[in-house]
Design an enzyme around this catalytic site. Structure first.
Site, PDB file in Angstrom:
ATOM      1  N   ASP A 197       0.822  -1.212   0.000  1.00 21.48           N
ATOM      2  CA  ASP A 197       0.000   0.000   0.000  1.00 21.48           C
ATOM      3  C   ASP A 197       0.856   1.261   0.000  1.00 21.48           C
ATOM      4  OD1 ASP A 197      -2.740   1.146   0.257  1.00 21.48           O
ATOM      5  OD2 ASP A 197      -1.898   1.985   2.095  1.00 21.48           O
ATOM      6  N   ARG A 198       2.128   1.161   0.403  1.00 21.83           N
ATOM      7  CA  ARG A 198       3.008   2.331   0.426  1.00 21.83           C
ATOM      8  C   ARG A 198       3.482   2.726  -0.966  1.00 21.83           C
ATOM      9  NH1 ARG A 198       2.218   5.404   4.736  1.00 21.83           N
ATOM     10  NH2 ARG A 198       1.886   4.075   6.537  1.00 21.83           N
ATOM     11  N   LEU A 247      -7.723   6.792   1.883  1.00 25.04           N
ATOM     12  CA  LEU A 247      -7.780   7.856   0.874  1.00 25.04           C
ATOM     13  C   LEU A 247      -6.502   7.977   0.066  1.00 25.04           C
ATOM     14  CD1 LEU A 247      -9.519  10.641   2.994  1.00 25.04           C
ATOM     15  CD2 LEU A 247     -10.570   9.134   1.310  1.00 25.04           C
ATOM     16  N   ARG A 248      -5.564   7.056   0.294  1.00 21.55           N
ATOM     17  CA  ARG A 248      -4.306   7.154  -0.434  1.00 21.55           C
ATOM     18  C   ARG A 248      -4.510   6.982  -1.934  1.00 21.55           C
ATOM     19  NH1 ARG A 248      -1.291   4.017   2.764  1.00 21.55           N
ATOM     20  NH2 ARG A 248      -0.649   5.786   4.042  1.00 21.55           N
ATOM     21  N   GLY A 249      -5.468   6.160  -2.335  1.00 20.37           N
ATOM     22  CA  GLY A 249      -5.743   5.977  -3.758  1.00 20.37           C
ATOM     23  C   GLY A 249      -6.240   7.250  -4.417  1.00 20.37           C
TER      24      GLY A 249
END
Length: 461
Positions: free
Chosen positions: A312-313, A393-395
């Site tokens: 995910d990073r 919300l990183r996407g």
């Protein structure tokens, strides 16, 4: 810089024959090492557990007479006392006081032609998705890096390392080991920040963005940094020796076969990637320094999965497949054969295209701050993420940044739906929850959902 060489004997022998054998071992070790001590002032430390070595004239003559470069050396004997086990330690310090010739002190810089040649980025055939993801991260490092997964032998590591020729220059504080930005306090080391607070002038230099390779067998000390042993021995002070994370600050950290990386190193990368800082607490040293880097990883999915926390990073995810077209495969083989036969001539043939792409990247980085994205398009991106059940919300953030970087690369200052459609599969593919019964590629799911949301908006309008 002084060199230090250590020899030691671990046990005190009681018989003369063993003592004699040990003495000869230490003497022969000193003679073998003395021939390599000609380039700089040298200190030779010999630790022995036998007092008879202190009276050995043969050891002294071996140290002083075995090499022409050690003639005139001063030999100092330091007694360190006895232990309860009747072991004594003796340190013989040999310091080279002879003046060296100027020719031996000057080291010639390595010319660019003598360094290991790198395959030109513009000469790579195919793999457009991977190349685009890499270029977007160079334009906007805040995208968060690229995870490249694909079959073995598809040019993943070759493409990543070919970025070296295209990396632009950045402004750094001269002499700072952390590549501190003289204008941005968020990526300044503590020492530079203190100098700014005191009103001192900072010497500024320009350097190319670093690309640091993180080998799979690296130790945690080498990655995070540790105590400087040389200063501790020579000056008696505790000093910090920066690691790979310090060197990669404001640069690129590349991990080949990242899915095989040890768990303790994965934890270190997770901590630094989350906070942008590396904190070291060891051997009485407490230090924090900025560690903001573009994390690029590559691997083969057949060799193991990547931990979800680390996956995910990565800002973007590129899938690489084996080329099926026979004509394209022949072209790749011929290009590689030409490069292996004469790398210098091969690189000269792509010099013009390399320079054009480098100028394009420079202009895109300069234009990036002026690129705008409409509110309706932002809403559309968030709606796609929500309907795909993307966690966090990183996407959303990465998709907005990647679309703006693509618009800047194409010479525009406004993002279009086509820009979003190009980058959104790479930004969301690795963030979807995996369904073991689902056979469709996750990137196609993202494209379908995007088309559905886009069509709904057109109908409603």
């Amino acid at each position: 810089m002084p060199h230090h060489i250590y020899f030691g004997s671990s046990f005190l022998t009681r018989r003369r024959r063993r003592r004699r054998r040990k003495r000869q071992t230490v003497i022969s070790s000193a003679m073998a090492s003395s021939s390599s001590l000609a380039s700089s002032p040298t200190s030779l430390f010999l630790f022995a557990s036998d007092h008879s070595l202190s009276r050995s004239t043969s050891l002294r003559s071996a140290l002083v007479g075995s090499s022409r470069n050690l003639r005139g050396c001063k030999v100092h004997t330091l007694g360190l006392g006895k232990s309860k086990l009747k072991r004594a330690a003796l340190a013989l310090v040999v310091s080279n006081v002879a003046a060296l010739e100027p020719a031996t002190q000057v080291s010639k810089p390595i010319s660019k032609e003598s360094q290991r040649p790198v395959f030109p980025f513009t000469a790579i055939v195919g793999q457009e998705e991977m190349k685009l993801c890499l270029l977007l991260n160079v334009i906007d490092p805040k995208i968060g890096g690229v995870m490249i997964m694909g079959d073995r032998g598809t040019g993943k590591s070759t493409t990543v390392r070919s970025l070296v020729d295209l990396l632009p220059e950045i402004k750094v504080v001269a002499g700072d080991p952390f590549n501190s930005d003289p204008e941005d306090a968020e990526v300044m080391s503590q020492e530079v920040r203190q100098r700014v607070e005191q009103g001192q002038d900072l010497a500024v230099a320009f350097t190319k963005i670093n690309m640091v390779d993180l080998p799979l067998g690296a130790t945690e000390d080498r990655v995070c940094g540790t105590i400087d042993i040389e200063k501790a021995l020579t000056e008696g002070v505790k000093a910090f020796e920066p690691g790979l994370l310090a060197k990669a600050n404001r640069g690129i950290l590349y991990v080949d076969e990242v899915n095989l990386l040890d768990d303790h190193l994965v934890d270190v990368l997770l901590d630094s990637a989350a906070s942008g800082w590396n904190t070291v607490e060891r051997e009485g040293i407490s230090i924090s320094h900025p560690a903001r880097f573009i994390l690029i990883g590559s691997g083969n999915p057949e060799e193991g999965e990547l931990r979800p926390q680390l996956l995910d990073r990565f800002g973007m995810h590129a899938q690489v497949g084996t080329v099926k077209d026979a004509e394209l495969r022949v072209k790749i083989v011929e290009e590689r054969a030409r490069f292996d036969e004469d790398p210098k001539t091969f690189r000269e043939g792509y010099k013009a295209t390399q320079e054009d792409l480098q100028k394009q990247i420079y202009e895109a980085r300069r234009r990036l701050t002026n690129v705008k994205i409409e509110h309706d398009l932002r809403v559309k991106i968030s709606k796609v993420c929500a309907e795909l059940n993307v966690d966090g919300l990183r996407g959303d953030i990465v998709t907005n940044r990647a679309a703006k970087a693509l618009a800047a690369l194409r010479g525009r200052e406004e993002v279009t739906p086509q820009d979003i459609l190009t980058v959104i599969p790479n930004c969301l593919r690795h963030r979807l929850r995996k369904d073991p019964l689902e056979s469709i590629d996750s990137g196609l799911l993202v494209v379908e959902k995007f088309s559905e949301v886009f069509t709904k908006q057109l109908i409603s309008v």
